[in-house]
Design an enzyme around this catalytic site. Structure first.
Site, PDB file in Angstrom:
ATOM      1  N   SER A 252      36.869 -27.269  98.074  1.00 30.17           N
ATOM      2  CA  SER A 252      37.034 -28.408  98.996  1.00 30.17           C
ATOM      3  C   SER A 252      35.794 -29.301  99.077  1.00 30.17           C
ATOM      4  CB  SER A 252      37.414 -27.907 100.387  1.00 30.17           C
ATOM      5  OG  SER A 252      38.693 -27.323 100.332  1.00 30.17           O
TER       6      SER A 252
ATOM      7  N   LYS B 203      43.075 -18.508 108.731  1.00 32.03           N
ATOM      8  CA  LYS B 203      44.203 -19.442 108.882  1.00 32.03           C
ATOM      9  C   LYS B 203      45.192 -19.068 109.986  1.00 32.03           C
ATOM     10  CE  LYS B 203      44.579 -21.326 104.229  1.00 32.03           C
ATOM     11  NZ  LYS B 203      45.603 -21.754 103.274  1.00 32.03           N
TER      12      LYS B 203
ATOM     13  N   ASP C  92      49.599 -27.785 103.514  1.00 31.04           N
ATOM     14  CA  ASP C  92      49.969 -27.185 102.218  1.00 31.04           C
ATOM     15  C   ASP C  92      51.366 -27.614 101.749  1.00 31.04           C
ATOM     16  OD1 ASP C  92      47.618 -25.859 101.698  1.00 31.04           O
ATOM     17  OD2 ASP C  92      48.238 -24.011 102.698  1.00 31.04           O
TER      18      ASP C  92
ATOM     19  N   TYR D 112      46.115 -22.319  89.390  1.00 31.82           N
ATOM     20  CA  TYR D 112      45.465 -23.388  88.618  1.00 31.82           C
ATOM     21  C   TYR D 112      44.240 -22.902  87.845  1.00 31.82           C
ATOM     22  CZ  TYR D 112      42.459 -23.675  92.737  1.00 31.82           C
ATOM     23  OH  TYR D 112      41.618 -23.364  93.767  1.00 31.82           O
TER      24      TYR D 112
ATOM     25  N   GLY E 191      49.143 -26.404  88.968  1.00 37.89           N
ATOM     26  CA  GLY E 191      48.860 -26.129  90.380  1.00 37.89           C
ATOM     27  C   GLY E 191      47.677 -26.868  90.981  1.00 37.89           C
TER      28      GLY E 191
END
Ligand code: ATR
Length: 273
Positions: A18, A67, A104, A219, A240
């Site tokens: 990120s 999360k 997401d 990915y 991805g």
């Protein structure tokens, strides 16, 4: 004017991509902002979130293992985050109120739409392999459009999806995953199979219509064995990485005031790290 500040919290946090992508956008748009990698140990999460109300940050992304825990620590949880059962973005609002959301499902859909604009991926049954955390956002996004067939090694986890998302979601035994592809318009792998260091995803694709879109949320590597086999038989595919890039857009827009673009240059910058 003060520098706009945001970041990502997790434990561990060193692997997060990120900061690379938000840093790219900040530079690209010439915004006076910063995006930090912030290690937050599970025991200190409540104190960090309380501090967020007044420490001048615009908000944070939330990654593992926080999360789910942050849902009880923010003031509002957006409906899609409630349905998915996890928050990945917190925006500090005027007065220090904290709003948690989950981007997401948005990132997943935006990636499919931009990666395969001519493919009608919800015209038939959609097959999702895996029933972990990532599958929740994927199924939440897809169940709005039609029937989702979900197959997971542990059938109890697929059953949870049937109960949570209702009539549009059908559980398929893991052993019958290849037959579940019959008539499908989309196949999504959300398992960790195919990721570097993991075994490849073992599934015969013979029953899958060649028009069906094949998507792997893995990915690393970018081109998994699944995507390679799908391309070889003529199926359109989407990798991805775009999900990671698109899911970051709503947070960036809320914190820094601009809806950023996902471009080939951004992809290259993130892949180079
Ligand atoms: P994430 O949050 O990224 O989805 P996860 O919650 O650990 O990660 O989920 C990993 C998924 O990969 C699960 O669906 C898991 O299946 P189980 O629920 O049966 O564990 C799936 N998976 C991992 N290794 C697998 C394997 N060898 N065969 C089949 N499925 C596997």
């Amino acid at each position: 004017m003060t520098t706009l500040r945001a970041g990502v919290i997790g434990w561990p946090i060193a692997h997060s991509k990120s900061p690379v992508l938000h840093g790219y956008w900040l530079r690209h748009y010439g915004i006076d902002g910063s995006y930090e990698r912030i290690p937050v140990e599970p025991g200190t999460l409540p104190a960090f979130i309380a501090d967020l109300r007044t420490n001048g940050m615009r908000g944070v992304n939330v990654t593992l293992p926080h999360k789910v825990a942050v849902m009880d620590l923010v003031d509002d949880v957006a409906p899609e985050a409630q349905a998915i059962g996890a928050v990945n973005t917190i925006v500090v609002q005027p007065g220090g109120r904290l709003r948690g959301s989950n981007t997401d499902a948005f990132g997943f859909l935006e990636n499919l739409k931009s990666g395969a604009p001519d493919t009608n991926f919800f015209s038939g049954p959609m097959v999702v392999l895996g029933a972990g955390g990532a599958a929740r956002a994927v199924v939440h996004a897809l169940a709005e459009f039609g029937t989702v067939r979900i197959a997971n090694r542990d059938p109890a986890k697929s059953q949870w999806f049937v109960e949570r998302f209702g009539r549009n979601v059908k559980a398929v035994p893991w052993e019958q995953r290849a037959e579940a592809l019959r008539g499908a318009s989309l196949l999504v792998n959300t398992t960790s199979l195919g990721m570097s260091g993991h075994p490849p995803l073992d599934i015969a694709l013979d029953a899958l219509p060649v028009r069906a879109l094949v998507h792997d949320i893995v990915y690393a590597p970018l081109e998994t064995d699944l995507l390679r086999r799908a391309m070889a038989r003529g199926n359109p595919v989407v990798d991805g990485l775009g999900m990671l890039l698109h899911q970051a857009r709503p947070g960036f827009s809320a914190w820094f005031g601009r809806d950023p673009e996902v471009t080939p240059e951004l992809r290259a910058a993130v892949l180079a790290t």
